[in-house]
Motif scaffolding. Structure first.
Motif, PDB file in Angstrom:
ATOM      1  N   TRP A 201       0.771  -1.158  -0.072  1.00  0.00           N
ATOM      2  CA  TRP A 201      -0.054   0.098   0.130  1.00  0.00           C
ATOM      3  C   TRP A 201       0.905   1.372   0.115  1.00  0.00           C
ATOM      4  O   TRP A 201       2.185   0.996  -0.171  1.00  0.00           O
ATOM      5  N   GLU A 205      -1.164   7.345   2.204  1.00  0.00           N
ATOM      6  CA  GLU A 205      -2.465   6.929   2.389  1.00  0.00           C
ATOM      7  C   GLU A 205      -2.465   6.518   3.703  1.00  0.00           C
ATOM      8  O   GLU A 205      -3.283   6.686   4.456  1.00  0.00           O
ATOM      9  N   TYR A 206      -1.477   5.563   4.014  1.00  0.00           N
ATOM     10  CA  TYR A 206      -1.319   5.060   5.484  1.00  0.00           C
ATOM     11  C   TYR A 206      -1.145   6.003   6.560  1.00  0.00           C
ATOM     12  O   TYR A 206      -1.926   5.915   7.443  1.00  0.00           O
ATOM     13  N   SER A 209      -4.484   8.416   6.676  1.00  0.00           N
ATOM     14  CA  SER A 209      -5.690   7.728   6.699  1.00  0.00           C
ATOM     15  C   SER A 209      -6.671   8.369   7.750  1.00  0.00           C
ATOM     16  O   SER A 209      -6.383   8.269   9.083  1.00  0.00           O
ATOM     17  N   LYS A 210      -7.832   8.290   7.516  1.00  0.00           N
ATOM     18  CA  LYS A 210      -8.971   8.739   8.628  1.00  0.00           C
ATOM     19  C   LYS A 210      -9.796   7.532   8.957  1.00  0.00           C
ATOM     20  O   LYS A 210     -10.835   7.684   9.456  1.00  0.00           O
ATOM     21  N   ASP A 211      -9.609   6.408   8.121  1.00  0.00           N
ATOM     22  CA  ASP A 211     -10.488   5.343   8.286  1.00  0.00           C
ATOM     23  C   ASP A 211     -10.343   4.601   9.662  1.00  0.00           C
ATOM     24  O   ASP A 211      -9.133   4.515  10.210  1.00  0.00           O
ATOM     25  N   LYS A 215      -6.130   1.518   8.326  1.00  0.00           N
ATOM     26  CA  LYS A 215      -5.321   2.516   7.596  1.00  0.00           C
ATOM     27  C   LYS A 215      -4.912   2.179   6.179  1.00  0.00           C
ATOM     28  O   LYS A 215      -4.307   0.920   6.126  1.00  0.00           O
ATOM     29  N   GLY A 216      -4.992   3.392   5.280  1.00  0.00           N
ATOM     30  CA  GLY A 216      -4.546   2.944   3.998  1.00  0.00           C
ATOM     31  C   GLY A 216      -5.533   2.183   3.092  1.00  0.00           C
ATOM     32  O   GLY A 216      -6.447   1.692   3.805  1.00  0.00           O
ATOM     33  N   ASN A 217      -4.749   1.395   1.996  1.00  0.00           N
ATOM     34  CA  ASN A 217      -6.042   0.322   1.047  1.00  0.00           C
ATOM     35  C   ASN A 217      -4.813  -0.482   0.818  1.00  0.00           C
ATOM     36  O   ASN A 217      -3.921  -0.202  -0.170  1.00  0.00           O
ATOM     37  N   SER A 244     -10.195  -0.171  -3.999  1.00  0.00           N
ATOM     38  CA  SER A 244      -9.914   0.997  -3.463  1.00  0.00           C
ATOM     39  C   SER A 244     -11.253   2.091  -3.942  1.00  0.00           C
ATOM     40  O   SER A 244     -11.722   3.050  -3.400  1.00  0.00           O
ATOM     41  N   ASN A 249     -13.740   1.831   2.227  1.00  0.00           N
ATOM     42  CA  ASN A 249     -12.233   1.555   1.997  1.00  0.00           C
ATOM     43  C   ASN A 249     -11.952   0.066   1.906  1.00  0.00           C
ATOM     44  O   ASN A 249     -11.167  -0.466   2.639  1.00  0.00           O
TER      45      ASN A 249
END
Length: 355
Positions: A201, A205-206, A209-211, A215-217, A244, A249
């Motif tokens: 990934w 993004e990691y 990430s706000k997931d 984190k990330g994809n 993605s 996510n």
């Protein structure tokens, strides 16, 4: 399929392949025929004082089942896989028998090595007259130095020749795979090439990430070599699996790849297609374009597996990860997974029979 879908870079091309065998995929919506063939057997490889993960089986010339697995001390809790895992060898008389621990075959080597702080993700193959153990190591106890390596031996009892350098490096800064290479899934293609699927990934993004869940994809790429030892050249159209663009996510990990009747099949862990508890099964004619995922297996509750309430430190209780198949006489006969819990409330192997 469009002929152009089968064209690779650097002159690599695939021949048109046979139709998908009905025994693996069925025209039954989202549930694969594979999922309907699974019978839960139970836990194996429960070790006092350790978490057990990443169970990769192979039938040896002695007719016994040899298991290559990851473990780390229980005091590190579940997160110990990233900064203290070692790869071990155990043996059972048959697939459903209890495994007897033999030895540690790959342990972290300490400062100065690419696999200084962990050895994890074992995947065993018999290839070109020797045993090939694909694995992941890291050098700083974090995800950003995870790299895939290859250890080899002429016997399942070793000794194992460990690489001085990783088999596959991460991409350049800004690339989709600039963070790491991990979760190796390997086949030798009928055309003679060596195909390595890998998870990665993007670091930005990691880190941004706000997931709230993941984190990330995570995506999968493909690297191809002319020889087992490489060099492995990444397909220029990577990633070959990218969820993605979907909601929530959605992503995947823990791929296991095999080929049957000219088609590639991939088992992996769902991370948002259906949920975060199921397994996925996908099919591909060329290793580049993959069909829509189907359910490969379910969580423990679906199989009415009775377990005591989980302790607060087990956050992935009831799901099965790291799917790996046992092949006997060229056919998949058992599915080995990793699952939190068990009599020591750490983690262990969990076995399914393929009927």
């Amino acid at each position: 399929m469009n002929r152009r879908d089968a064209i690779f870079t650097s002159g690599l091309a695939l021949t048109a392949l046979a139709l998908m065998p009905e025994t693996i995929f069925a025209a039954d919506g989202k549930v694969s025929a594979f999922a309907k063939k699974l019978k839960p057997i139970g836990r194996r490889l429960e070790m006092d004082g350790y978490y057990v993960w990443c169970n990769s089986p192979i039938e040896g010339p002695d007719g016994k089942i040899h298991m290559f697995f990851s473990r780390w001390v229980a005091s590190k809790k579940m997160g110990g896989w990233i900064n203290g895992s070692e790869i071990c060898h155990a043996v059972a008389d048959h697939p459903e028998a209890e495994f007897v621990f033999k030895d540690v075959i790959l342990a972290p080597r300490g400062p100065g090595y690419w696999d200084a702080t962990t050895c994890h993700n074992p995947s065993i193959k018999m290839m070109d007259g020797k045993y090939c153990l694909f694995f992941m190591g890291n050098s700083n106890g974090k995800t950003n130095t995870k790299r895939i390596g290859l250890a080899t031996a002429t016997s399942l009892d070793g000794p194992w020749t460990r690489p001085d350098a990783p088999l596959l490096e991460a991409g350049p800064t800004g690339a989709w795979d600039d963070h790491c290479t991990t979760n190796p899934a390997f086949i030798k293609h009928p055309n003679g090439e060596y195909w390595l699927f890998y998870k990665s990934w993007n670091t930005a993004e990691y880190e941004n990430s706000k997931d709230p869940v993941v984190k990330g994809n995570r995506k999968y790429g493909l690297a191809i070599a002319k020889t087992l030892e490489g060099p492995y050249v990444k397909y220029e159209g990577n990633p070959v699996i990218d969820f993605s663009s979907r909601l929530n996510n959605a992503q995947l990990e823990d791929a296991f790849v095999w080929m049957d009747k000219g088609h590639l099949h991939m088992l992996c862990r769902d991370m948002g297609i259906f949920n975060h508890e199921y397994g996925l099964l996908m099919d591909s004619k060329n290793g580049i374009k993959w069909d829509e995922p189907q359910i490969a297996y379910y969580d423990a509750a679906h199989y009415n597996i009775v377990q005591p309430p989980p302790p607060s430190y087990l956050k992935k209780y009831g799901r099965f990860e790291r799917p790996q198949l046992l092949f006997q006489n060229g056919k998949p006969t058992y599915l080995y997974t990793a699952s939190q819990g068990g009599k020591y409330m750490t983690s262990s192997s969990f076995l399914f029979k393929i009927s």
